[in-house]
Design a protein around this motif. Structure first.
Motif, PDB file in Angstrom:
ATOM      1  N   PRO A   3       0.830  -1.210   0.000  1.00  0.00           N
ATOM      2  CA  PRO A   3       0.000   0.000   0.000  1.00  0.00           C
ATOM      3  C   PRO A   3       0.863   1.258   0.000  1.00  0.00           C
ATOM      4  O   PRO A   3       1.924   1.290   0.621  1.00  0.00           O
ATOM      5  CB  PRO A   3      -0.789  -0.109   1.302  1.00  0.00           C
ATOM      6  N   ARG A   4       0.385   2.230  -0.734  1.00  0.00           N
ATOM      7  CA  ARG A   4       1.113   3.505  -0.829  1.00  0.00           C
ATOM      8  C   ARG A   4       1.343   4.089   0.563  1.00  0.00           C
ATOM      9  O   ARG A   4       2.385   4.656   0.858  1.00  0.00           O
ATOM     10  CB  ARG A   4       0.253   4.465  -1.664  1.00  0.00           C
ATOM     11  N   SER A   5       0.327   3.886   1.434  1.00  0.00           N
ATOM     12  CA  SER A   5       0.430   4.460   2.784  1.00  0.00           C
ATOM     13  C   SER A   5       1.638   3.888   3.520  1.00  0.00           C
ATOM     14  O   SER A   5       2.308   4.578   4.277  1.00  0.00           O
ATOM     15  CB  SER A   5      -0.851   4.193   3.561  1.00  0.00           C
ATOM     16  N   GLU A   6       1.926   2.598   3.256  1.00  0.00           N
ATOM     17  CA  GLU A   6       3.068   1.977   3.943  1.00  0.00           C
ATOM     18  C   GLU A   6       4.385   2.597   3.472  1.00  0.00           C
ATOM     19  O   GLU A   6       5.272   2.907   4.274  1.00  0.00           O
ATOM     20  CB  GLU A   6       3.065   0.469   3.683  1.00  0.00           C
ATOM     21  N   THR A 106       4.961  -5.777  -5.181  1.00  0.00           N
ATOM     22  CA  THR A 106       4.460  -6.464  -3.986  1.00  0.00           C
ATOM     23  C   THR A 106       5.512  -6.701  -2.898  1.00  0.00           C
ATOM     24  O   THR A 106       5.154  -6.948  -1.753  1.00  0.00           O
ATOM     25  CB  THR A 106       3.850  -7.836  -4.370  1.00  0.00           C
ATOM     26  N   TYR A 354       5.795   6.516  -5.231  1.00  0.00           N
ATOM     27  CA  TYR A 354       4.575   5.702  -5.115  1.00  0.00           C
ATOM     28  C   TYR A 354       4.907   4.231  -5.076  1.00  0.00           C
ATOM     29  O   TYR A 354       5.891   3.814  -5.615  1.00  0.00           O
ATOM     30  CB  TYR A 354       3.638   5.979  -6.291  1.00  0.00           C
TER      31      TYR A 354
END
Ligand code: AMP
Length: 354
Positions: A3-6, A106, A354
């Protein structure tokens, strides 16, 4: 998909004045490392054992990490070390080839310059075609089955970047004869593309999300074996010409006729616009459109590379075009470092990672 947030969470933890730009020791690493130094960053190169000498010899690497295999690049131990060293990774052609787009998306839990989603769009031929069509570019015709071949075609195989194994055919019989010789089992895995005759150009673009500007930094022509050798012996070989092949062996500098530049620039801009529509926030940083200019001065685009390409190695010291834009030696590698530096200056690093 990580996830981008990670990824942004990792980035949030980075001390801004400690950021190190790193890449894999291959492809365009020399100019990426040099560019990082020129823009005031520390750099690091991760090399497979045996190639480190190149990076030591040219004196462009502040630090070297040695791995035994490219797979080791994704070991959690190495990824942790890279994060501890506040690394931003710069992808290039070998990087994508050795690690595969899927594994980069991934497993690579280190901030990577640009948009990872782009790797999937350039490596999947159907998606690539959709993208280039949406950008309103002229593409070579494609034939669904060998029976449809009614002109000179090039038969391409996936993952064969660099042109290895490609062959040409003029009709279904020639296709069958050459295809049989290859002894392949999986008949589905090829593309039959109209062979476009004209002159080739491989413009090196850079899209800056910060400036919202597409820059033309340089251009090259790929030097390919044996096709580029055959032309030197055309008359001698005319009775028994060898099958042409298209294996990249080098790069030759080129500039385009100046009146073609508006078309070349517009094509780059349309590709960026289409990428934003298809996979927001779209393409960022360096990319190259592989194109052929026909005698009516129109371009047909047969491929996109959505990262730095090897032809930019001609211009470590800048090109005629980058000189006009920057008045200093601006390679594509250095341009990447400049974008990161500008983003740091604006406190908007997360908008280009990203
Ligand atoms: P690619 O793997 O698509 O980059 O193609 C390798 C090489 O094959 C290119 O650099 C060109 O010289 C040649 N090539 C690829 N597609 C075409 C085409 N549609 N027409 C003519 N030449 C092509």
């Amino acid at each position: 998909m990580i996830p981008r947030s990670e990824i942004h969470h990792i980035l949030d933890g980075y001390a801004r004045d400690e950021i190190t730009l790193a890449t894999m020791g291959s492809h365009t690493a020399l100019q990426i490392l040099k560019g990082a130094q020129d823009e005031g960053f520390k750099n690091l190169v991760i090399c497979k054992r045996g190639v480190e000498e190149v990076y030591q010899q040219f004196g462009v690497a502040d630090e070297l990490l040695i791995v035994e295999t490219y797979n080791q690049f994704l070991d959690e131990k190495l990824l942790k070390e890279l994060r501890e060293r506040t690394v931003i990774l710069i992808p290039h052609g070998s990087f994508v080839e050795y690690l595969s787009p899927k594994r980069i998306e991934t497993e690579l839990s280190v901030p990577l310059f640009g948009n990872r989603m782009v790797l999937e769009w350039e490596s999947d031929r159907e998606k690539e075609r959709r993208w280039l069509t949406q950008a309103d570019l002229r593409l070579p015709e494609e034939f669904k089955t060998p029976d449809e071949i009614d002109r000179l075609v090039l038969v391409k195989f996936p993952g064969a970047k660099g042109g290895k194994g490609y062959f040409i055919a003029s009709d279904p019989e020639e296709f069958e004869r050459k295809f049989e010789k290859l002894n392949l089992r999986d008949k589905e895995r090829f593309t039959i593309q109209e062979f476009v005759i004209g002159t080739r150009f491989y413009p090196h673009y850079f899209y800056s999300p910060l400036k919202d500007r597409v820059e033309l930094l340089s251009m090259d022509i790929r030097y390919e074996s044996n096709i580029d050798g055959i032309s030197r012996l055309a008359t001698i070989l005319q009775d028994c010409p060898p099958d042409p092949s298209f294996v990249v062996t080098g790069n030759i500098p080129v500039v385009a006729r100046e009146s073609l530049l508006p078309q070349i620039l517009k094509m780059g801009e349309r590709v960026v616009k289409a990428s934003k529509e298809l996979f927001s926030p779209g393409l960022m940083g360096p990319f190259c459109l592989e194109m052929i200019c026909t005698e009516d001065l129109e371009f047909t685009v047969f491929e996109i590379s959505a990262r730095i390409v090897a032809g930019t190695n001609l211009y470590i010291n800048g090109s005629p075009y980058s000189h006009l834009l920057y008045h200093e030696p601006m390679s594509t590698g250095r341009r990447i470092a400049r974008e990161i530096k500008d983003a740091l200056g604006e406190d908007s690093l997360e908008s280009i990672i990203y």
